[in-house]
Design a protein around this motif. Sequence first.
Motif, PDB file in Angstrom:
ATOM      1  N   MET A   1      -5.668 -40.734  21.011  1.00 48.42           N
ATOM      2  CA  MET A   1      -5.037 -42.037  20.793  1.00 48.42           C
ATOM      3  C   MET A   1      -5.617 -42.751  19.580  1.00 48.42           C
ATOM      4  N   LEU A   2      -6.927 -42.567  19.332  1.00 42.76           N
ATOM      5  CA  LEU A   2      -7.541 -43.215  18.168  1.00 42.76           C
ATOM      6  C   LEU A   2      -6.875 -42.775  16.867  1.00 42.76           C
ATOM      7  N   GLY A   3      -6.570 -41.475  16.782  1.00 43.26           N
ATOM      8  CA  GLY A   3      -5.896 -40.970  15.581  1.00 43.26           C
ATOM      9  C   GLY A   3      -4.540 -41.622  15.388  1.00 43.26           C
ATOM     10  N   ILE A   4      -3.777 -41.777  16.495  1.00 45.92           N
ATOM     11  CA  ILE A   4      -2.457 -42.412  16.411  1.00 45.92           C
ATOM     12  C   ILE A   4      -2.591 -43.896  16.083  1.00 45.92           C
ATOM     13  N   ILE A 311       5.699 -35.112  28.395  1.00 44.24           N
ATOM     14  CA  ILE A 311       5.645 -36.533  28.756  1.00 44.24           C
ATOM     15  C   ILE A 311       4.226 -37.075  28.557  1.00 44.24           C
ATOM     16  N   GLU A 312       3.226 -36.291  28.941  1.00 48.50           N
ATOM     17  CA  GLU A 312       1.843 -36.731  28.769  1.00 48.50           C
ATOM     18  C   GLU A 312       1.503 -36.948  27.293  1.00 48.50           C
ATOM     19  N   SER A 313       1.869 -35.987  26.459  1.00 45.58           N
ATOM     20  CA  SER A 313       1.549 -36.116  25.028  1.00 45.58           C
ATOM     21  C   SER A 313       2.335 -37.264  24.396  1.00 45.58           C
ATOM     22  N   SER A 314       3.583 -37.455  24.846  1.00 44.12           N
ATOM     23  CA  SER A 314       4.403 -38.547  24.314  1.00 44.12           C
ATOM     24  C   SER A 314       3.832 -39.896  24.720  1.00 44.12           C
ATOM     25  N   LEU A 315       3.394 -40.014  25.975  1.00 45.09           N
ATOM     26  CA  LEU A 315       2.809 -41.274  26.437  1.00 45.09           C
ATOM     27  C   LEU A 315       1.523 -41.595  25.688  1.00 45.09           C
ATOM     28  N   LEU A 316       0.733 -40.558  25.394  1.00 44.18           N
ATOM     29  CA  LEU A 316      -0.482 -40.772  24.601  1.00 44.18           C
ATOM     30  C   LEU A 316      -0.145 -41.362  23.230  1.00 44.18           C
ATOM     31  N   ILE A 318       2.716 -42.863  22.306  1.00 40.10           N
ATOM     32  CA  ILE A 318       3.378 -44.168  22.425  1.00 40.10           C
ATOM     33  C   ILE A 318       2.343 -45.264  22.680  1.00 40.10           C
ATOM     34  N   ALA A 319       1.400 -44.981  23.586  1.00 38.06           N
ATOM     35  CA  ALA A 319       0.344 -45.966  23.865  1.00 38.06           C
ATOM     36  C   ALA A 319      -0.466 -46.242  22.603  1.00 38.06           C
ATOM     37  N   GLY A 320      -0.812 -45.169  21.891  1.00 35.02           N
ATOM     38  CA  GLY A 320      -1.524 -45.349  20.629  1.00 35.02           C
ATOM     39  C   GLY A 320      -0.699 -46.128  19.620  1.00 35.02           C
ATOM     40  N   GLY A 321       0.627 -45.879  19.609  1.00 35.48           N
ATOM     41  CA  GLY A 321       1.515 -46.590  18.694  1.00 35.48           C
ATOM     42  C   GLY A 321       1.564 -48.078  18.974  1.00 35.48           C
ATOM     43  N   VAL A 322       1.667 -48.451  20.263  1.00 36.29           N
ATOM     44  CA  VAL A 322       1.720 -49.869  20.639  1.00 36.29           C
ATOM     45  C   VAL A 322       0.427 -50.580  20.243  1.00 36.29           C
ATOM     46  N   ILE A 323      -0.711 -49.942  20.549  1.00 32.01           N
ATOM     47  CA  ILE A 323      -2.000 -50.539  20.168  1.00 32.01           C
ATOM     48  C   ILE A 323      -2.115 -50.621  18.644  1.00 32.01           C
ATOM     49  N   GLY A 324      -1.627 -49.585  17.952  1.00 31.03           N
ATOM     50  CA  GLY A 324      -1.658 -49.582  16.484  1.00 31.03           C
ATOM     51  C   GLY A 324      -0.836 -50.709  15.888  1.00 31.03           C
ATOM     52  N   ILE A 325       0.315 -51.003  16.516  1.00 29.06           N
ATOM     53  CA  ILE A 325       1.162 -52.106  16.045  1.00 29.06           C
ATOM     54  C   ILE A 325       0.425 -53.430  16.187  1.00 29.06           C
ATOM     55  N   LEU A 326      -0.205 -53.643  17.360  1.00 30.77           N
ATOM     56  CA  LEU A 326      -0.956 -54.885  17.586  1.00 30.77           C
ATOM     57  C   LEU A 326      -2.101 -55.016  16.585  1.00 30.77           C
ATOM     58  N   GLY A 360       4.109 -37.234  18.969  1.00 30.56           N
ATOM     59  CA  GLY A 360       3.740 -36.836  20.326  1.00 30.56           C
ATOM     60  C   GLY A 360       4.561 -35.662  20.818  1.00 30.56           C
ATOM     61  N   VAL A 361       5.863 -35.713  20.575  1.00 35.50           N
ATOM     62  CA  VAL A 361       6.743 -34.629  21.020  1.00 35.50           C
ATOM     63  C   VAL A 361       6.467 -33.347  20.235  1.00 35.50           C
ATOM     64  N   PHE A 362       6.383 -33.490  18.915  1.00 32.56           N
ATOM     65  CA  PHE A 362       6.217 -32.321  18.057  1.00 32.56           C
ATOM     66  C   PHE A 362       4.922 -31.574  18.364  1.00 32.56           C
ATOM     67  N   PHE A 363       3.822 -32.336  18.421  1.00 32.49           N
ATOM     68  CA  PHE A 363       2.530 -31.680  18.637  1.00 32.49           C
ATOM     69  C   PHE A 363       2.264 -31.394  20.118  1.00 32.49           C
ATOM     70  N   GLY A 364       3.126 -31.875  21.001  1.00 29.46           N
ATOM     71  CA  GLY A 364       2.976 -31.564  22.416  1.00 29.46           C
ATOM     72  C   GLY A 364       3.761 -30.341  22.833  1.00 29.46           C
ATOM     73  N   VAL A 365       4.679 -29.891  21.980  1.00 31.99           N
ATOM     74  CA  VAL A 365       5.533 -28.753  22.329  1.00 31.99           C
ATOM     75  C   VAL A 365       4.708 -27.480  22.525  1.00 31.99           C
ATOM     76  N   TYR A 366       3.803 -27.201  21.610  1.00 28.04           N
ATOM     77  CA  TYR A 366       3.039 -25.949  21.687  1.00 28.04           C
ATOM     78  C   TYR A 366       2.159 -25.895  22.942  1.00 28.04           C
ATOM     79  N   PRO A 367       1.355 -26.946  23.211  1.00 30.84           N
ATOM     80  CA  PRO A 367       0.555 -26.900  24.447  1.00 30.84           C
ATOM     81  C   PRO A 367       1.427 -26.823  25.698  1.00 30.84           C
ATOM     82  N   ALA A 368       2.535 -27.553  25.697  1.00 31.64           N
ATOM     83  CA  ALA A 368       3.420 -27.536  26.858  1.00 31.64           C
ATOM     84  C   ALA A 368       4.021 -26.147  27.051  1.00 31.64           C
ATOM     85  N   HIS A 369       4.378 -25.530  25.954  1.00 35.64           N
ATOM     86  CA  HIS A 369       4.948 -24.186  26.026  1.00 35.64           C
ATOM     87  C   HIS A 369       3.913 -23.196  26.543  1.00 35.64           C
TER      88      HIS A 369
END
Length: 383
Positions: A1-4, A311-316, A318-326, A360-369
């Motif tokens: 999340m810090l990276g995002i 979903i887990e990687s996307s939520l990570l 998205i959460a990082g994105g919201v905090i980043g916006i603030l 989140g989706v792009f980099f979560g595809v490989y681990p999910a697969h």
Amino acid sequence: MLGIIIGIAAVILLMAVGNGSKQSILSRMQGSGSGNLYLTAGTRSNVLMGGFGGGGSRPGSSSSAKITLDDLAYLEENSTMDIVVSPVNQTNLTIKRGSTTMSGSGVFATTTYFEVEGVTVADGRELTQGDVDKRTRNVVIGATVASTLFPDESAVGQDIRLNGATYKVVGVAAEKGETMGASVDTSVILPYTVGEKSFGMTRNVVSRTTIKCVDPTQSEAVAAEITANLTARHKKVDFTVQDVAAMTELVTSSMTIMTTLLAAIGGLSLLVGGIGIMNIMLVSVTERTREIGIRKALGATERDILLQFLIESSLLSIAGGVIGILVSIIGSELVVARFTPSVVTVSSVVLAVGFSIAVGVFFGVYPAHQAARLKPVEALRYE
């Protein structure tokens, strides 16, 4: 999340700086009038190096090329379109009243200056043709000059000293801000003829002329006509005509490209953050191998496992994105705005959020697969 978080904040802040700079420059240019033209002596390269402010240089001092009052009268007489001409000379001044002293600019202008430059008088009156003809020592001062020298009283009717000589304030200009490298607020506007009499300006020579097109849509046609008429009169092109509308369009295009490049630089941080998410999710797959095996043994399909990790990687992200916006909004308002213009736009926020979800989706595809492909028996006996 810090990276995002860092990536999103970087994208939004860099775009905010680009948008803020763009709006600041455009507001200064548009403040001079969208239908205005600037006529100066010398070729474009000389004009760009010298700028618009005029500084303390005298007209014609750096080049044999010059624009005279006779040239301007010729242009007015031969113009087929409605124009208003405002010749201006400018120099640096020491402005004093009592024990209070400040530095400013002396603008030597005719009565058309106020109309052409969009300068309004908040208190008192403008300069009149009588002031110009009689070379009176009546002046109009800018808002900053008035507030500095007369903080608790009206400046109209009061005396000030300019480079040691006494002048009478007949008007105070409304606050206008900086326009094309010069600020009326820190200026003293004097009759044009006073510059020739008391400040050593070369007689009949003009350093800068602003030409207002009554119909702003005719600015290109007026610029072409002025160029043709003055070339015919001088027998050569030793002057520059600049169209504010064309310059505004050029600046808008350039600043848009710059803002896009800044966003791309910030996007590199998001790329790093995305790789971090992928690595963490791969570790998660390894640590939760037995859990995956149990779920698949109880009937979970590969699609279920794939969705779980996506979903887990996307939520990570998205959460990082919201905090980043603030973080970016707070940083823009409290820190960046103190050093440079900064404007956080809705489009930059939407872009950043969309990009964070995509990461989140792009980099979560490989681990999910990888997780979805695990066989239940091998997963259950994994240590």
